[in-house]
Design an enzyme around this catalytic site. Sequence first.
Site, mmCIF file in Angstrom:
data_model
loop_
_atom_site.group_PDB
_atom_site.id
_atom_site.type_symbol
_atom_site.label_atom_id
_atom_site.label_comp_id
_atom_site.label_asym_id
_atom_site.label_seq_id
_atom_site.Cartn_x
_atom_site.Cartn_y
_atom_site.Cartn_z
ATOM 1 N N SER A 143 -47.456 3.314 -7.362
ATOM 2 C CA SER A 143 -48.691 4.031 -7.705
ATOM 3 C C SER A 143 -48.757 4.171 -9.212
ATOM 4 C CB SER A 143 -48.660 5.427 -7.068
ATOM 5 O OG SER A 143 -49.740 6.207 -7.543
ATOM 6 N N TYR A 156 -44.891 14.094 -6.057
ATOM 7 C CA TYR A 156 -45.312 12.711 -5.795
ATOM 8 C C TYR A 156 -45.015 11.803 -6.991
ATOM 9 C CZ TYR A 156 -48.489 8.860 -4.405
ATOM 10 O OH TYR A 156 -49.027 7.641 -4.070
HETATM 11 N N1 LIG Z 1 -54.587 6.321 -1.436
HETATM 12 C C1 LIG Z 1 -54.249 6.292 -2.701
HETATM 13 O O1 LIG Z 1 -54.991 6.799 -3.576
HETATM 14 C C2 LIG Z 1 -52.974 5.625 -3.137
HETATM 15 C C3 LIG Z 1 -52.844 5.285 -4.494
HETATM 16 C C4 LIG Z 1 -51.677 4.681 -4.928
HETATM 17 C C5 LIG Z 1 -50.663 4.423 -4.037
HETATM 18 N N2 LIG Z 1 -50.792 4.770 -2.728
HETATM 19 C C6 LIG Z 1 -49.654 4.479 -1.843
HETATM 20 O O2 LIG Z 1 -50.061 3.530 -0.894
HETATM 21 C C7 LIG Z 1 -49.303 3.694 0.311
HETATM 22 C C8 LIG Z 1 -50.267 3.811 1.466
HETATM 23 O O3 LIG Z 1 -51.159 4.884 1.211
HETATM 24 P P1 LIG Z 1 -52.519 5.087 2.021
HETATM 25 O O4 LIG Z 1 -53.529 5.606 1.063
HETATM 26 O O5 LIG Z 1 -52.819 3.887 2.824
HETATM 27 O O6 LIG Z 1 -52.075 6.330 2.943
HETATM 28 P P2 LIG Z 1 -52.186 6.600 4.504
HETATM 29 O O7 LIG Z 1 -53.480 6.107 5.046
HETATM 30 O O8 LIG Z 1 -51.815 8.041 4.648
HETATM 31 O O9 LIG Z 1 -51.043 5.670 5.126
HETATM 32 C C9 LIG Z 1 -49.693 5.999 5.089
HETATM 33 C C10 LIG Z 1 -48.992 5.141 6.119
HETATM 34 O O10 LIG Z 1 -47.593 5.430 6.039
HETATM 35 C C11 LIG Z 1 -47.118 5.662 7.361
HETATM 36 N N3 LIG Z 1 -45.998 6.556 7.332
HETATM 37 C C12 LIG Z 1 -45.947 7.823 6.864
HETATM 38 N N4 LIG Z 1 -44.730 8.331 7.051
HETATM 39 C C13 LIG Z 1 -44.000 7.365 7.674
HETATM 40 C C14 LIG Z 1 -42.657 7.291 8.158
HETATM 41 N N5 LIG Z 1 -41.827 8.328 8.057
HETATM 42 N N6 LIG Z 1 -42.248 6.135 8.724
HETATM 43 C C15 LIG Z 1 -43.095 5.087 8.852
HETATM 44 N N7 LIG Z 1 -44.356 5.092 8.405
HETATM 45 C C16 LIG Z 1 -44.794 6.236 7.846
HETATM 46 C C17 LIG Z 1 -48.303 6.236 8.127
HETATM 47 O O11 LIG Z 1 -48.181 5.924 9.508
HETATM 48 P P3 LIG Z 1 -47.633 6.903 10.662
HETATM 49 O O12 LIG Z 1 -48.143 8.279 10.346
HETATM 50 O O13 LIG Z 1 -48.238 6.303 11.902
HETATM 51 O O14 LIG Z 1 -46.146 6.788 10.629
HETATM 52 C C18 LIG Z 1 -49.448 5.434 7.552
HETATM 53 O O15 LIG Z 1 -49.585 4.217 8.224
HETATM 54 C C19 LIG Z 1 -48.428 4.929 0.084
HETATM 55 O O16 LIG Z 1 -47.152 4.515 -0.335
HETATM 56 C C20 LIG Z 1 -49.148 5.657 -1.041
HETATM 57 O O17 LIG Z 1 -48.264 6.468 -1.777
HETATM 58 C C21 LIG Z 1 -51.932 5.348 -2.249
#
Ligand SMILES: NC(=O)c1ccc[n+]([C@@H]2O[C@H](COP(=O)([O-])OP(=O)(O)OC[C@H]3O[C@@H](n4cnc5c(N)ncnc54)[C@H](OP(=O)(O)O)[C@@H]3O)[C@@H](O)[C@H]2O)c1
Length: 257
Positions: A143, A156
């Site tokens: 990120s 975070y």
């Molecule tokens: N959205 C943003 O603005 C943003 C920006 C930069 C980086 N990111 C990064 O991008 C990645 C995905 O983010 P997103 O926005 O797509 O968030 P999201 O929709 O909340 O997705 C998170 C995913 O991680 C899974 N997860 C959470 N805890 C887990 C565990 N203990 N074991 C296995 N899977 C787990 C969740 O699935 P389950 O709950 O089904 O396990 C879900 O599929 C993250 O690493 C986040 O930090 C996001």
Amino acid sequence: MSGVSRTPADLPGSGRTAVVTGASSGIGAATAERLAAEGFDVVLGARRLDRLTALADRIGGRALPLDVTDADSVAAFVAELDQVDVLVNNAGGAFDAKPVADADLDSWARAFDVNVLGSVRLTKALLPLLRASGAGDVLFVGSTAGMVSYEGGASYTAAKHGVHTLAGTLRLELVAEPIRVIEIAPGMVRTDEFAVNRTGSEEAAAAVYRGVREPLVAEDVADCIAWTLTRPHHVNVDLLVVRPRAQAAQHKVHREG
Ligand SMILES: NC(=O)c1ccc[n+]([C@@H]2O[C@H](COP(=O)([O-])OP(=O)(O)OC[C@H]3O[C@@H](n4cnc5c(N)ncnc54)[C@H](OP(=O)(O)O)[C@@H]3O)[C@@H](O)[C@H]2O)c1
């Protein structure tokens, strides 16, 4: 290629298997779908198997339960695999927006466990198969929070700085091996669950994106991920920072209205 139709065997991912963690929603789900379209055999891991299975059925992938914070779950997941060419360490999240003075240590531990230790667990467990691939890839979804700090973000930002260091260290350690180490660092991405998990409510999550004309969407990040993974294998995109045009820097977000 004009006038020549592409068969599946021509696709960049043909014959390669990609594991995507956190593939039940957001960036992970979009990445699984995009990599399947690029011809990869995709293995989807997350805790919510119902969502995972529905997506896997739609894109022709394989859904396996995975909790990256649980060593037994990681071992059971890895035991199901006999070929892995790509590991996308995407599972992660942010769980509070508190200043350090009010730090919730449980929330800090959770952020480190899923973002940092979860990536270490999967990487360590899959390195033998990635080595056997002869052309392996470990991709970390970091990120811009891993590049700079911001108020109220320390649980975070510290975790994503950890992911950045993890990627950098692994790249140094694997330099003599045919394994690329790639980090994608997105800025503001509008996904359904990320900001809700962080702020605790739909209303507070909506405020994160209020007035921002076009935040990135999950498919934008999946596009970047697919691009890095489909370069010729001697090309290692170390770090790709991607933000919406309306976000010139972490603290510089243009909001309309
Ligand atoms: N959205 C943003 O603005 C943003 C920006 C930069 C980086 N990111 C990064 O991008 C990645 C995905 O983010 P997103 O926005 O797509 O968030 P999201 O929709 O909340 O997705 C998170 C995913 O991680 C899974 N997860 C959470 N805890 C887990 C565990 N203990 N074991 C296995 N899977 C787990 C969740 O699935 P389950 O709950 O089904 O396990 C879900 O599929 C993250 O690493 C986040 O930090 C996001």
